[in-house]
Design a protein around this motif. Structure first.
Motif, PDB file in Angstrom:
ATOM      1  N   ARG A 171      13.493   6.360  -2.424  1.00 38.18           N
ATOM      2  CA  ARG A 171      12.991   6.470  -3.739  1.00 38.18           C
ATOM      3  C   ARG A 171      14.586   6.169  -4.523  1.00 38.18           C
ATOM      4  NH1 ARG A 171       8.258   9.155  -5.296  1.00 38.18           N
ATOM      5  NH2 ARG A 171       9.553  10.012  -7.170  1.00 38.18           N
ATOM      6  N   GLU A 172      14.243   5.653  -5.851  1.00 43.43           N
ATOM      7  CA  GLU A 172      15.431   5.547  -6.562  1.00 43.43           C
ATOM      8  C   GLU A 172      16.170   6.749  -7.040  1.00 43.43           C
ATOM      9  OE1 GLU A 172      14.394   3.204 -10.006  1.00 43.43           O
ATOM     10  OE2 GLU A 172      14.484   1.204  -8.823  1.00 43.43           O
ATOM     11  N   GLU A 184       0.823  -1.326  -0.070  1.00 46.19           N
ATOM     12  CA  GLU A 184      -0.032  -0.002   0.071  1.00 46.19           C
ATOM     13  C   GLU A 184       0.897   1.202  -0.008  1.00 46.19           C
ATOM     14  OE1 GLU A 184      -3.824   1.971   0.019  1.00 46.19           O
ATOM     15  OE2 GLU A 184      -3.172  -0.195  -0.422  1.00 46.19           O
ATOM     16  N   CYS A 185       2.079   1.130   0.998  1.00 37.53           N
ATOM     17  CA  CYS A 185       2.889   2.440   0.876  1.00 37.53           C
ATOM     18  C   CYS A 185       3.542   2.667  -0.408  1.00 37.53           C
ATOM     19  CB  CYS A 185       3.655   2.293   2.132  1.00 37.53           C
ATOM     20  SG  CYS A 185       2.852   2.555   3.599  1.00 37.53           S
ATOM     21  N   ALA A 186       3.895   1.624  -1.079  1.00 39.72           N
ATOM     22  CA  ALA A 186       4.604   1.808  -2.354  1.00 39.72           C
ATOM     23  C   ALA A 186       3.792   2.146  -3.479  1.00 39.72           C
ATOM     24  CB  ALA A 186       5.361   0.156  -2.806  1.00 39.72           C
ATOM     25  N   ARG A 187       2.666   1.523  -3.222  1.00 41.48           N
ATOM     26  CA  ARG A 187       1.705   2.425  -4.235  1.00 41.48           C
ATOM     27  C   ARG A 187       1.474   3.902  -4.221  1.00 41.48           C
ATOM     28  NH1 ARG A 187      -3.627   3.163  -4.880  1.00 41.48           N
ATOM     29  NH2 ARG A 187      -4.226   2.637  -2.460  1.00 41.48           N
ATOM     30  N   LEU A 188       0.805   4.126  -2.909  1.00 37.89           N
ATOM     31  CA  LEU A 188       0.479   5.458  -2.484  1.00 37.89           C
ATOM     32  C   LEU A 188       1.643   6.731  -2.926  1.00 37.89           C
ATOM     33  CD1 LEU A 188      -1.717   4.963   0.543  1.00 37.89           C
ATOM     34  CD2 LEU A 188      -2.328   5.687  -1.748  1.00 37.89           C
ATOM     35  N   PHE A 189       2.858   6.170  -2.469  1.00 32.96           N
ATOM     36  CA  PHE A 189       4.011   7.270  -2.449  1.00 32.96           C
ATOM     37  C   PHE A 189       4.824   6.931  -3.396  1.00 32.96           C
ATOM     38  CE2 PHE A 189       2.683   6.705   2.031  1.00 32.96           C
ATOM     39  CZ  PHE A 189       2.283   7.852   2.428  1.00 32.96           C
ATOM     40  N   ASP A 190       4.537   5.933  -4.492  1.00 29.73           N
ATOM     41  CA  ASP A 190       5.454   5.614  -5.614  1.00 29.73           C
ATOM     42  C   ASP A 190       6.922   5.531  -5.141  1.00 29.73           C
ATOM     43  OD1 ASP A 190       6.169   5.121  -8.148  1.00 29.73           O
ATOM     44  OD2 ASP A 190       6.330   7.268  -8.752  1.00 29.73           O
ATOM     45  N   ALA A 191       7.130   4.755  -4.218  1.00 30.17           N
ATOM     46  CA  ALA A 191       8.482   4.411  -3.628  1.00 30.17           C
ATOM     47  C   ALA A 191       8.573   2.955  -3.428  1.00 30.17           C
ATOM     48  CB  ALA A 191       8.672   5.247  -2.449  1.00 30.17           C
ATOM     49  N   HIS A 192       9.813   2.507  -3.066  1.00 28.14           N
ATOM     50  CA  HIS A 192      10.200   1.328  -2.219  1.00 28.14           C
ATOM     51  C   HIS A 192       9.870   1.163  -0.926  1.00 28.14           C
ATOM     52  CE1 HIS A 192      13.351   0.270  -5.885  1.00 28.14           C
ATOM     53  NE2 HIS A 192      12.195   0.793  -6.372  1.00 28.14           N
TER      54      HIS A 192
END
Length: 661
Positions: A386-387, A306-314
């Motif tokens: 984030r990358e 859920e966090c990866a989807r909402l914040f576009d992060a690893h």
């Protein structure tokens, strides 16, 4: 009570306790307001909330201001406040609505030093709040001029944060005006001048609704100029020959301005509502998802995803395992962390505070870590990265991240509580089965044992026969073992029934020593029980069993031929009755564990010659009577001492005869 008040539609503030509300913003003075609210809440012993009313101007905040606002809300959370961010048309409207719903009784707000011209144009939030809300104490803290200036960003800087988007909106506004002009030229003969001026309201509304206030105003000015140039005589000039047309042009400008204001306000409100709706929908969906999760691994995967989807992060979910932090779930699955990030995560577990990128602690780490709280301790850690190396979470979205972590913490506490309840249920079932087994075995053995004991006693009575004596002694020991099994089942089942009465310790010791003569064969008994000891209130049968087990224990572990001591003495706390032996003694550090059920200790005499039930039964019976038990090694010789202590309130005092008059 709050639910009942809402159900009955009762408005107003009621004396159900003090509640403090502090209004925070992006200004640098906001932390001082939070600390003042904390002091007020502590003085009133009241709950308090830090509220940010998110108005349309929030879209123009600079990144530094967003970060300052997030830090202020984090400070309030660390000081024990609840935090809330609500979309509102104005600060006054948001504060009034929230204070009414939350039944706030105290409001803390800051008043920055503004110019007279500014207050004439925009008004004063404090003045509006005092007029709008009733029954609430309002605490106004002045803000120094230099603080307010340092805490604000020039409007020009805010507008210039997205130059490409603004240029596109302005170009779109000009294109809409040009398109409307072309339509007006084509339809001018059919509509007339009075009909064409209404067409120019369309580009104004479209530009304001899509781009905001300034593109709408630009569209209004361009519309007025185009209407004057192309449609008002003399055409193709900006000269107005007819005064009536001048009035029409001024009305068009006024309508364009008002329309731009309203459309821009509606657009900003819609954007705030949409953002709030997306956040609430995400939190609600995640909460529904958590309701079906039964294991910590499922929770970790759900939270990371859920966090990866909402914040576009690893995203990572780490949990302490065997003294180290282990990765339970990761999105993408191959994600790993370095030593610096791991140190930040361990700091989060120890301090229960965020650390890493974008925080005040270990900002050099590539990851931002936040605690997942279960109760008052951090039971797990959520990490984001984030990358591109930017901060994983924008300052204005920290509240969403905190809400997700809080929901996950509640779910984690529920999962672990359910696991603990399952373990307790299994232990209770195991204990119940063990007690039932002991009782069943004991009852099934008692009848044949009674028969064997009677036969052995009869054979032993016919003459001195070593075999008969051995049979009789072992049968007595087996009977005592079965009795211990039954007694332990009674202790663990809580089925003991006390029949307390005054007991003479001298008689109790003599009776127990007589019954334990077989177990004490080869040992002399050294009695030291003063005959003038007061009576003790106890259950005679249970006390007899306690003494029998203590004497049996001493007979097993005492060295051959050594005496067994039975001593009683009056102490400041009551009466102490001790059984002493001379043997290897108790292993150091395990004096209190000898009372546990089936307790045996390697490397000592407690490793052999017994089931580990006798002393456990002594403790159970003694505690049922209100006694306490202690075990220690002797100081005079090598050996062990086991003591029953009757407290002062169990001592029976002889009545004093009344003095003659």
């Amino acid at each position: 009570m709050l639910i009942d008040l809402k159900a009955q539609a009762l408005a107003g503030v009621y004396a159900a306790g003090e509640r403090v509300l502090v209004a925070v913003s992006e200004l640098a003075s906001a932390p001082e307001l939070v600390r003042a609210a904390k002091r007020l809440a502590d003085a009133l012993k009241a709950p308090w909330t830090a509220l940010h009313a998110e108005t349309r101007r929030a879209a123009g905040l600079a990144p530094a201001e967003r970060q300052r606002l997030a830090d202020t809300l984090a400070l309030a959370t660390s000081l024990g406040a609840a935090t809330a961010t609500i979309p509102a048309q104005s600060v006054v409207e948001g504060l009034t609505a929230y204070a009414t719903d939350a039944r706030a009784t105290q409001i803390v707000i800051g008043k920055s030093r503004r110019s007279r011209w500014f207050e004439l144009r925009h008004g004063s939030v404090v003045d509006h709040l005092v007029r709008e809300i009733e029954g609430v104490a309002i605490h106004v803290l002045p803000t120094p001029a230099d603080v307010s200036l340092a805490g604000s960003t020039p409007r020009a800087a805010r507008i210039g944060t997205e130059p490409d988007a603004s240029a596109t909106q302005y170009a779109r506004a000009a294109a809409l005006v040009a398109l409307t002009t072309a339509i007006g030229v084509l339809l001018g003969h059919a509509l007339g001048v009075q009909g064409v001026d209404l067409l120019y309201l369309l580009p104004v509304m479209a530009a304001a609704s899509r781009g905001g206030l300034w593109p709408g105003l630009l569209a209004g000015v361009l519309s007025a100029l185009a209407f004057n140039f192309f449609f008002l005589p003399p055409i193709y000039t900006f000269t107005i020959a007819n005064p009536q047309n001048a009035v029409t042009l001024l009305v068009l400008l006024a309508v364009a301005f008002a329309t731009s204001q309203l459309a821009a306000r509606v657009r900003a409100q819609a954007d705030l509502a949409q953002t709030s709706a997306r956040q609430n929908a995400a939190l609600a969906g995640f909460a529904r998802q958590l309701g079906a999760i039964a294991t910590e691994a499922e929770l970790a995967q759900a939270l990371a995803g859920e966090c990866a989807r909402l914040f576009d992060a690893h995203a990572l979910f780490l949990s302490p395992r065997d003294g180290t932090l282990a990765i339970v779930a990761a999105v993408p699955p191959e994600t790993r962390i370095n030593d610096v990030a791991r140190a930040a995560a361990e700091w989060v577990v120890d301090r229960a505070q965020p650390a890493g990128r974008g925080s005040d602690t270990l900002p050099a780490a590539d990851w931002l870590f936040v605690p997942v709280m279960a109760g008052t301790q951090a039971r797990a850690v959520l990490g984001l990265s984030r990358e591109d190396g930017r901060d994983p979470v924008r300052a204005d979205r920290r509240a969403t991240l905190s809400a997700l972590a809080e929901q996950a913490g509640l779910a984690l506490a529920r999962i672990r509580s359910e696991a603990d309840l399952g373990r307790v249920a299994r232990l209770e079932e195991r204990d119940r089965l063990r007690a039932a087994l002991l009782a069943s075995v004991g009852h099934d053995l008692r009848t044949p044992l009674t028969t064997i004991l009677g036969a052995a006693r009869e054979i032993a009575g016919r003459g001195h026969d070593p075999v008969a004596d051995a049979l009789h002694g072992e049968t007595l020991r087996l009977q005592r073992f079965v009795t211990n099994l039954l007694d332990m089942a009674r202790v663990e089942a809580g089925a003991l029934r006390l029949n307390s009465e005054p007991v003479d310790l001298t008689d109790a010791v003599a009776s127990a020593a007589a019954d334990a003569r077989t177990a004490l064969a080869g040992h002399a008994i050294a009695l030291d029980v003063p005959p003038d000891l007061p009576l003790v209130r106890a259950d005679p049968q249970l006390l007899h069993h306690c003494l029998l087990n203590l004497l049996d224990n001493a007979g097993k572990f005492a060295a051959p031929g050594t005496p067994i001591g039975i001593r009683a003495a009056r102490t400041p706390g009551g009466i102490a009755l001790s059984v002493e032996d001379e043997g290897p003694g108790l292993p150091p550090g395990h004096e209190s564990r000898v009372w546990d059920t089936f307790a045996k200790f390697k490397g000592s005499d407690r490793e052999r010659n017994g089931s580990g039930l006798g002393l456990a039964i002594v403790r159970g019976f003694a505690e049922a009577m209100g006694f306490t038990v202690t075990a220690a090694n002797r100081n005079d010789v090598q050996g062990a001492r086991f003591t029953l202590i009757a407290p002062e309130d169990l001592i029976v005092r002889a009545s004093t005869p009344a003095r003659a008059a």
